[in-house]
Motif scaffolding. Structure first.
Motif, mmCIF file in Angstrom:
data_model
loop_
_atom_site.group_PDB
_atom_site.id
_atom_site.type_symbol
_atom_site.label_atom_id
_atom_site.label_comp_id
_atom_site.label_asym_id
_atom_site.label_seq_id
_atom_site.Cartn_x
_atom_site.Cartn_y
_atom_site.Cartn_z
ATOM 1 N N GLY A 221 -3.236 -3.747 20.473
ATOM 2 C CA GLY A 221 -4.586 -4.248 19.987
ATOM 3 C C GLY A 221 -5.094 -4.225 18.720
ATOM 4 O O GLY A 221 -6.169 -4.263 18.257
ATOM 5 N N ALA A 222 -3.952 -3.960 17.799
ATOM 6 C CA ALA A 222 -4.308 -3.970 16.217
ATOM 7 C C ALA A 222 -4.603 -5.191 15.875
ATOM 8 O O ALA A 222 -4.313 -6.355 16.378
ATOM 9 C CB ALA A 222 -2.936 -3.616 15.442
ATOM 10 N N VAL A 223 -5.362 -5.217 14.809
ATOM 11 C CA VAL A 223 -5.850 -6.600 14.286
ATOM 12 C C VAL A 223 -4.942 -6.945 12.886
ATOM 13 O O VAL A 223 -5.180 -8.349 12.652
ATOM 14 C CB VAL A 223 -7.361 -6.592 13.684
ATOM 15 N N GLY A 224 -4.170 -6.384 12.618
ATOM 16 C CA GLY A 224 -3.187 -6.825 11.463
ATOM 17 C C GLY A 224 -2.593 -5.613 10.966
ATOM 18 O O GLY A 224 -2.542 -4.291 11.503
ATOM 19 N N THR A 225 -1.433 -6.028 10.295
ATOM 20 C CA THR A 225 -0.421 -4.723 9.718
ATOM 21 C C THR A 225 -0.142 -4.994 8.208
ATOM 22 O O THR A 225 -0.399 -6.097 7.666
ATOM 23 C CB THR A 225 0.892 -4.702 10.392
ATOM 24 N N ILE A 226 -0.185 -3.901 7.685
ATOM 25 C CA ILE A 226 0.294 -3.580 6.252
ATOM 26 C C ILE A 226 1.619 -2.784 6.225
ATOM 27 O O ILE A 226 1.508 -1.668 6.740
ATOM 28 C CB ILE A 226 -0.809 -2.993 5.489
ATOM 29 N N VAL A 227 2.442 -3.307 5.440
ATOM 30 C CA VAL A 227 3.590 -2.534 5.399
ATOM 31 C C VAL A 227 4.131 -2.140 4.058
ATOM 32 O O VAL A 227 3.973 -2.946 3.067
ATOM 33 C CB VAL A 227 4.769 -3.451 5.845
ATOM 34 N N ARG A 228 4.487 -0.812 3.920
ATOM 35 C CA ARG A 228 4.944 -0.620 2.545
ATOM 36 C C ARG A 228 6.292 -1.352 2.135
ATOM 37 O O ARG A 228 7.137 -1.567 2.886
ATOM 38 C CB ARG A 228 5.487 1.059 2.688
ATOM 39 N N SER A 229 6.250 -1.598 0.974
ATOM 40 C CA SER A 229 7.264 -2.429 0.239
ATOM 41 C C SER A 229 8.601 -1.908 0.479
ATOM 42 O O SER A 229 8.851 -0.588 0.249
ATOM 43 C CB SER A 229 7.125 -3.082 -0.958
ATOM 44 N N MET A 230 9.687 -2.468 0.646
ATOM 45 C CA MET A 230 11.198 -2.047 0.813
ATOM 46 C C MET A 230 11.648 -1.995 -0.776
ATOM 47 O O MET A 230 12.073 -2.749 -1.274
ATOM 48 C CB MET A 230 11.930 -2.956 1.376
ATOM 49 N N ASN A 231 11.191 -0.838 -1.350
ATOM 50 C CA ASN A 231 11.387 -0.783 -2.738
ATOM 51 C C ASN A 231 11.637 0.882 -2.974
ATOM 52 O O ASN A 231 10.984 1.626 -2.684
ATOM 53 C CB ASN A 231 10.268 -1.185 -3.696
ATOM 54 N N LEU A 232 12.953 1.216 -3.683
ATOM 55 C CA LEU A 232 12.940 2.578 -4.096
ATOM 56 C C LEU A 232 12.257 3.231 -5.055
ATOM 57 O O LEU A 232 12.183 4.608 -5.389
ATOM 58 C CB LEU A 232 14.349 2.909 -4.438
ATOM 59 N N ARG A 233 11.640 2.272 -5.903
ATOM 60 C CA ARG A 233 10.605 2.884 -7.085
ATOM 61 C C ARG A 233 9.180 2.711 -6.960
ATOM 62 O O ARG A 233 8.837 1.988 -5.977
ATOM 63 C CB ARG A 233 10.985 2.034 -8.370
ATOM 64 N N LEU A 234 8.444 3.358 -7.482
ATOM 65 C CA LEU A 234 6.921 3.148 -7.624
ATOM 66 C C LEU A 234 6.519 2.035 -8.314
ATOM 67 O O LEU A 234 6.758 2.347 -9.786
ATOM 68 C CB LEU A 234 6.272 4.427 -7.866
ATOM 69 N N ASP A 235 6.048 0.815 -8.232
ATOM 70 C CA ASP A 235 5.468 -0.176 -8.949
ATOM 71 C C ASP A 235 4.295 -0.846 -8.373
ATOM 72 O O ASP A 235 3.948 -0.584 -7.102
ATOM 73 C CB ASP A 235 6.700 -1.032 -9.491
ATOM 74 N N ASP A 236 4.118 -1.842 -9.127
ATOM 75 C CA ASP A 236 2.853 -2.652 -8.618
ATOM 76 C C ASP A 236 3.395 -4.213 -7.805
ATOM 77 O O ASP A 236 2.244 -5.204 -7.821
ATOM 78 C CB ASP A 236 1.827 -2.972 -9.643
ATOM 79 N N ASN A 237 4.407 -4.409 -7.571
ATOM 80 C CA ASN A 237 5.050 -5.585 -6.987
ATOM 81 C C ASN A 237 5.286 -5.097 -5.607
ATOM 82 O O ASN A 237 5.986 -4.812 -5.032
ATOM 83 C CB ASN A 237 6.383 -5.569 -7.555
ATOM 84 N N PRO A 238 4.246 -6.048 -4.923
ATOM 85 C CA PRO A 238 4.538 -6.335 -3.344
ATOM 86 C C PRO A 238 5.948 -6.866 -2.973
ATOM 87 O O PRO A 238 6.343 -7.858 -3.930
ATOM 88 C CB PRO A 238 3.456 -7.018 -2.781
#
Length: 455
Positions: free
Chosen positions: A185-202
């Protein structure tokens, strides 16, 4: 005495053969580094054409450009192999923010996942439930999920040296996360980007709803790693915060596209086929320089390097630039289907789809006998600092050819920086090093030469 003479003769013959191989391999590397073409081809693909999502105008421009380049190499045959591919369009740039109280918001970078449905026209806002993966989602159940946005926040495992192993350990939440969340029953999903570093690129990527009815499908997006850290931290302080996102992506009917193929006919066994390739399509956020423009131009370079150094292959050697690896694998499946229809005998396939970084070696899917033969060639590669020969996954586009005693191989570049760029807006030409790219092409050409000569 006769036995001694025979022994000396055999040793001399082996030495001559090794010397010939060393000369040919040196010629390949010299040509790749002193007379490079692949880097210029990649510059055009990246800077003049750009992102090449299946079904797009840019993808078709890339088909025509690479066919023209193969035509210019003087190969025995160049052709286009038709294949129907999905056409998914991102639409206008996505918008997202975290709302702590009405009117107090913090913007975060997101991108729609390939194949996702859009949000409602005005966007979607709801409370958020954070999970580390699909199994945790199932444990929470419908009561805690219904009406909320599921936030998948399992990061790539940083202490795994093999970064593709880290990627494989969490990519299921991107691919199947929306399908599983919708069942509760979720209305949407947000997924953490597959990335080993921390940055602002989805980071984009494909997702699937499986056999979920269209009416039950929910929008899915990737959030940058910095955005994921922020959202997780804010949820820890206030579980009642809301997340808003808007995306206008759309799925259209399949359209016709093409695999681009060129070949040099074998001089002794023309019916035995060896292929080398990469995928011509890419995601649309960057220009697909590493994924997989690099693999395409390296594969084209293999045939050019063999011709330029005067090598006449015993078997037919083909370059195949596959369409639609990213969101359907239609090109790889079509090529295998046509090969089977024509009863073509493929004995070897090599794929480059891990970026244009410094080559380290290869992974192989083959029997023990073939692997022992391949390992015997390691001394020929070691002067070029290529030393990793291991059994493992070869490549998505060539795997449909598996079986019937074929050797499948994947180029293994250094992967530590690959997921910084994978499927993101910073997968661009300036992040590809010319020397590393050309070393990869020479390494591939060397393996093709040895497989053609000795297998």
């Amino acid at each position: 005495m006769r036995k001694l003479l025979l022994f000396v003769f055999l040793i001399s013959a082996i030495s001559v053969a090794q010397t010939d191989d060393e000369k040919q391999i040196k010629a390949i590397y010299d040509t790749a580094l002193l007379d490079a073409k692949g880097y210029d081809w990649l510059a055009y693909l990246s800077n003049q054409i750009g992102g090449r999502l299946s079904g797009s105008l840019n993808a078709e421009r890339a088909v025509q450009y690479t066919k023209e380049r193969l035509d210019s190499l003087g190969l025995d045959k160049v052709w286009l192999q038709p294949v129907m591919v999905p056409k998914w369009v991102r639409g206008i740039s996505e918008v997202a923010y975290i709302e702590t109280t009405p009117g107090k918001t913090t913007n975060v970078p997101i991108c729609a996942l390939g194949g996702s449905t859009p949000t409602p026209a005005g966007g979607l806002k709801a409370q958020v439930v954070e999970v580390k993966g699909i199994e945790e989602l199932k444990k929470l159940g419908r009561e805690k999920i219904e009406g909320k946005i599921v936030f998948y926040n399992r990061p790539m495992q940083a202490n795994l040296i093999q970064t593709f192993e880290a990627y494989g350990g969490c990519v299921d939440q991107r691919y199947a996360g929306a399908m599983e969340a919708a069942k509760f029953g979720a209305v949407g999903t947000i997924v953490r980007s597959m990335n080993l570093r921390l940055d602002d690129n989805p980071h984009a990527g494909s997702m699937s709803y499986g056999d979920l009815p269209e009416s039950q499908r929910i929008p899915a997006a990737a959030i940058s790693t910095n955005g994921a850290e922020l959202l997780s931290g804010m949820l820890a302080l206030n579980p009642d915060i809301r997340f808003y996102f808007k995306q206008t992506c759309r799925q259209f009917k399949d359209v016709r596209s093409y695999n681009v193929i060129g070949e040099i006919k074998g001089s002794e066994h023309p019916d035995e086929v060896m292929i080398v390739g990469g995928h011509l399509d890419s995601w649309d956020l960057g220009d697909g320089a590493h994924d997989d423009g690099a693999g395409c131009v390296q594969s084209m370079e293999v045939l050019r390097l063999l011709k330029k150094t005067g090598y006449k292959p015993r078997r037919t050697i083909r370059v195949v630039l596959f369409m639609n690896e990213e969101n359907g694998l239609r090109g790889g499946n079509k090529y295998a289907e046509e090969a089977k229809k024509k009863n073509e005998k493929h004995i070897f396939a090599l794929e480059s789809d891990a970026g244009g970084f410094t080559p380290r070696g290869f992974t192989f899917e083959c029997n023990d006998q073939d692997f022992a033969l391949i390992e015997s060639w390691k001394p020929l590669f070691e002067p070029y600092l290529i030393h990793l020969f291991q059994k493992g996954y070869s490549g998505a586009d060539i795997r449909p050819l598996a079986g019937n005693d074929i050797v499948l191989a994947g180029l293994l570049p250094d992967s530590q920086r690959y997921f910084d760029h994978h499927h993101a807006a910073n997968d661009t030409f300036e992040h590809v090093n010319k020397r590393e790219l050309q070393l990869g092409a020479a390494t591939m050409a060397t393996l093709v030469y040895l497989m053609d000569k000795y297998r």
